[in-house]
Design a protein around this motif. Sequence first.
Motif, PDB file in Angstrom:
ATOM      1  N   THR A   1     -32.959 -13.849  29.275  1.00  0.00           N
ATOM      2  CA  THR A   1     -33.619 -13.293  28.091  1.00  0.00           C
ATOM      3  C   THR A   1     -32.442 -12.200  27.584  1.00  0.00           C
ATOM      4  OG1 THR A   1     -35.840 -13.746  28.540  1.00  0.00           O
ATOM      5  CG2 THR A   1     -35.271 -11.944  26.754  1.00  0.00           C
ATOM      6  N   PHE A   2     -31.939 -11.341  28.768  1.00  0.00           N
ATOM      7  CA  PHE A   2     -30.842 -10.516  28.526  1.00  0.00           C
ATOM      8  C   PHE A   2     -29.692 -10.990  27.972  1.00  0.00           C
ATOM      9  CE2 PHE A   2     -34.098  -7.753  30.627  1.00  0.00           C
ATOM     10  CZ  PHE A   2     -33.848  -6.763  29.864  1.00  0.00           C
ATOM     11  N   ASP A   3     -29.211 -12.324  28.291  1.00  0.00           N
ATOM     12  CA  ASP A   3     -28.180 -12.976  27.924  1.00  0.00           C
ATOM     13  C   ASP A   3     -28.349 -13.292  26.261  1.00  0.00           C
ATOM     14  OD1 ASP A   3     -26.651 -12.991  30.092  1.00  0.00           O
ATOM     15  OD2 ASP A   3     -27.496 -14.994  30.758  1.00  0.00           O
ATOM     16  N   LEU A   4     -29.485 -13.736  26.060  1.00  0.00           N
ATOM     17  CA  LEU A   4     -29.952 -13.851  24.452  1.00  0.00           C
ATOM     18  C   LEU A   4     -29.807 -12.527  23.448  1.00  0.00           C
ATOM     19  CD1 LEU A   4     -31.300 -15.930  22.365  1.00  0.00           C
ATOM     20  CD2 LEU A   4     -33.192 -14.601  22.968  1.00  0.00           C
ATOM     21  N   LEU A   5     -30.110 -11.613  24.411  1.00  0.00           N
ATOM     22  CA  LEU A   5     -29.944 -10.249  23.569  1.00  0.00           C
ATOM     23  C   LEU A   5     -28.482 -10.027  23.519  1.00  0.00           C
ATOM     24  CD1 LEU A   5     -32.832  -8.114  24.869  1.00  0.00           C
ATOM     25  CD2 LEU A   5     -32.616  -8.960  22.748  1.00  0.00           C
ATOM     26  N   ASN A   6     -27.831  -9.923  24.584  1.00  0.00           N
ATOM     27  CA  ASN A   6     -26.370 -10.058  24.554  1.00  0.00           C
ATOM     28  C   ASN A   6     -25.553 -10.749  23.392  1.00  0.00           C
ATOM     29  OD1 ASN A   6     -23.733  -8.676  25.385  1.00  0.00           O
ATOM     30  ND2 ASN A   6     -23.385 -10.423  26.624  1.00  0.00           N
ATOM     31  N   THR A   7     -25.777 -11.754  23.275  1.00  0.00           N
ATOM     32  CA  THR A   7     -25.305 -12.625  22.290  1.00  0.00           C
ATOM     33  C   THR A   7     -25.659 -12.225  21.087  1.00  0.00           C
ATOM     34  OG1 THR A   7     -25.226 -14.724  23.793  1.00  0.00           O
ATOM     35  CG2 THR A   7     -25.115 -15.046  21.426  1.00  0.00           C
ATOM     36  N   TYR A   8     -26.973 -12.075  20.682  1.00  0.00           N
ATOM     37  CA  TYR A   8     -27.502 -11.420  19.373  1.00  0.00           C
ATOM     38  C   TYR A   8     -26.951 -10.119  19.040  1.00  0.00           C
ATOM     39  CZ  TYR A   8     -30.822 -10.253  15.804  1.00  0.00           C
ATOM     40  OH  TYR A   8     -31.701  -9.668  14.717  1.00  0.00           O
ATOM     41  N   PHE A   9     -27.015  -9.295  19.872  1.00  0.00           N
ATOM     42  CA  PHE A   9     -26.408  -7.927  19.493  1.00  0.00           C
ATOM     43  C   PHE A   9     -24.752  -7.893  19.468  1.00  0.00           C
ATOM     44  CE2 PHE A   9     -30.510  -6.289  20.712  1.00  0.00           C
ATOM     45  CZ  PHE A   9     -30.836  -5.845  19.516  1.00  0.00           C
ATOM     46  N   SER A  10     -24.125  -8.634  20.286  1.00  0.00           N
ATOM     47  CA  SER A  10     -22.641  -8.868  20.110  1.00  0.00           C
ATOM     48  C   SER A  10     -22.291  -9.617  18.874  1.00  0.00           C
ATOM     49  CB  SER A  10     -22.341  -9.816  21.107  1.00  0.00           C
ATOM     50  OG  SER A  10     -22.260  -9.110  22.496  1.00  0.00           O
ATOM     51  N   ASN A  11     -23.040 -10.256  18.275  1.00  0.00           N
ATOM     52  CA  ASN A  11     -22.813 -11.028  17.099  1.00  0.00           C
ATOM     53  C   ASN A  11     -22.771  -9.746  15.911  1.00  0.00           C
ATOM     54  OD1 ASN A  11     -22.254 -13.223  15.284  1.00  0.00           O
ATOM     55  ND2 ASN A  11     -24.226 -13.121  14.564  1.00  0.00           N
ATOM     56  N   ILE A  12     -23.857  -9.222  15.926  1.00  0.00           N
ATOM     57  CA  ILE A  12     -24.126  -8.213  15.023  1.00  0.00           C
ATOM     58  C   ILE A  12     -22.827  -7.071  15.039  1.00  0.00           C
ATOM     59  CG2 ILE A  12     -25.438  -5.978  14.456  1.00  0.00           C
ATOM     60  CD1 ILE A  12     -28.038  -7.703  15.346  1.00  0.00           C
ATOM     61  N   ILE A  13     -22.471  -6.641  16.212  1.00  0.00           N
ATOM     62  CA  ILE A  13     -21.494  -6.007  16.304  1.00  0.00           C
ATOM     63  C   ILE A  13     -19.960  -6.271  15.785  1.00  0.00           C
ATOM     64  CG2 ILE A  13     -19.973  -4.783  17.917  1.00  0.00           C
ATOM     65  CD1 ILE A  13     -22.580  -4.322  19.585  1.00  0.00           C
ATOM     66  N   ALA A  14     -19.604  -7.574  15.898  1.00  0.00           N
ATOM     67  CA  ALA A  14     -18.465  -8.208  15.798  1.00  0.00           C
ATOM     68  C   ALA A  14     -18.511  -8.410  13.982  1.00  0.00           C
ATOM     69  CB  ALA A  14     -18.518  -9.634  16.239  1.00  0.00           C
ATOM     70  N   VAL A  15     -19.725  -8.705  13.611  1.00  0.00           N
ATOM     71  CA  VAL A  15     -19.773  -8.807  11.807  1.00  0.00           C
ATOM     72  C   VAL A  15     -19.785  -7.450  11.353  1.00  0.00           C
ATOM     73  CG1 VAL A  15     -21.368  -9.346  10.151  1.00  0.00           C
ATOM     74  CG2 VAL A  15     -21.202 -10.991  12.142  1.00  0.00           C
ATOM     75  N   THR A  16     -20.372  -6.561  11.924  1.00  0.00           N
ATOM     76  CA  THR A  16     -20.417  -5.293  11.200  1.00  0.00           C
ATOM     77  C   THR A  16     -18.962  -4.343  11.449  1.00  0.00           C
ATOM     78  OG1 THR A  16     -21.060  -4.031  13.078  1.00  0.00           O
ATOM     79  CG2 THR A  16     -22.938  -4.610  11.503  1.00  0.00           C
ATOM     80  N   LYS A  17     -18.226  -4.680  12.417  1.00  0.00           N
ATOM     81  CA  LYS A  17     -16.719  -4.199  12.623  1.00  0.00           C
ATOM     82  C   LYS A  17     -15.866  -4.861  11.490  1.00  0.00           C
ATOM     83  CE  LYS A  17     -16.656  -3.223  17.367  1.00  0.00           C
ATOM     84  NZ  LYS A  17     -16.073  -3.035  18.635  1.00  0.00           N
ATOM     85  N   GLU A  18     -16.022  -6.169  11.025  1.00  0.00           N
ATOM     86  CA  GLU A  18     -15.283  -6.699  10.285  1.00  0.00           C
ATOM     87  C   GLU A  18     -15.808  -6.304   8.511  1.00  0.00           C
ATOM     88  OE1 GLU A  18     -15.695 -10.959  10.748  1.00  0.00           O
ATOM     89  OE2 GLU A  18     -14.846 -10.995  12.775  1.00  0.00           O
ATOM     90  N   GLN A  19     -16.937  -5.926   8.591  1.00  0.00           N
ATOM     91  CA  GLN A  19     -17.388  -5.265   7.142  1.00  0.00           C
ATOM     92  C   GLN A  19     -16.974  -3.985   6.805  1.00  0.00           C
ATOM     93  OE1 GLN A  19     -21.665  -5.787   7.455  1.00  0.00           O
ATOM     94  NE2 GLN A  19     -21.840  -7.941   6.819  1.00  0.00           N
ATOM     95  N   LYS A  20     -16.831  -3.675   5.345  1.00  0.00           N
ATOM     96  CA  LYS A  20     -16.517  -2.440   4.992  1.00  0.00           C
ATOM     97  C   LYS A  20     -17.720  -2.012   4.034  1.00  0.00           C
ATOM     98  CE  LYS A  20     -12.000  -2.679   6.239  1.00  0.00           C
ATOM     99  NZ  LYS A  20     -12.099  -2.445   7.447  1.00  0.00           N
TER     100      LYS A  20
END
Length: 108
Positions: free
Chosen positions: A87-106
């Motif tokens: 479950t923590f792997d699932l959370l890590n993937t979920y939040f890592s995706n959010i972080i990656a997308v928000t870093k690219e967005q302006k």
Amino acid sequence: MGATKTEHFTTKQNQIATIAKALGHPARIAIIEYLLKVNECICGDIVNELPLAQPTVSQHLKELKNAGLIKGNIEGNAICYCIDETTFDLLNTYFSNIIAVTKEQKCC
């Protein structure tokens, strides 16, 4: 979120929401942090660590287990709890995706 509205969301969205709800209490966060520190323990060990009654700790453990955040194995007449890494792997993937997308967005 009303119980009748969950069917309007994906399985993943419902799963993340269930996990987030289980993490929404400071006692549950304290239990997870304690389990990380000791690797595994018996419910009584957690009761000794927290300023809560045994039935209250048991209810929090039940919520964490139902959300898949911890798992428990019966050892004699006690249950030994530990972190459920899946479950923590699932959370890590979920939040890592959010972080990656928000870093690219302006944004704003």
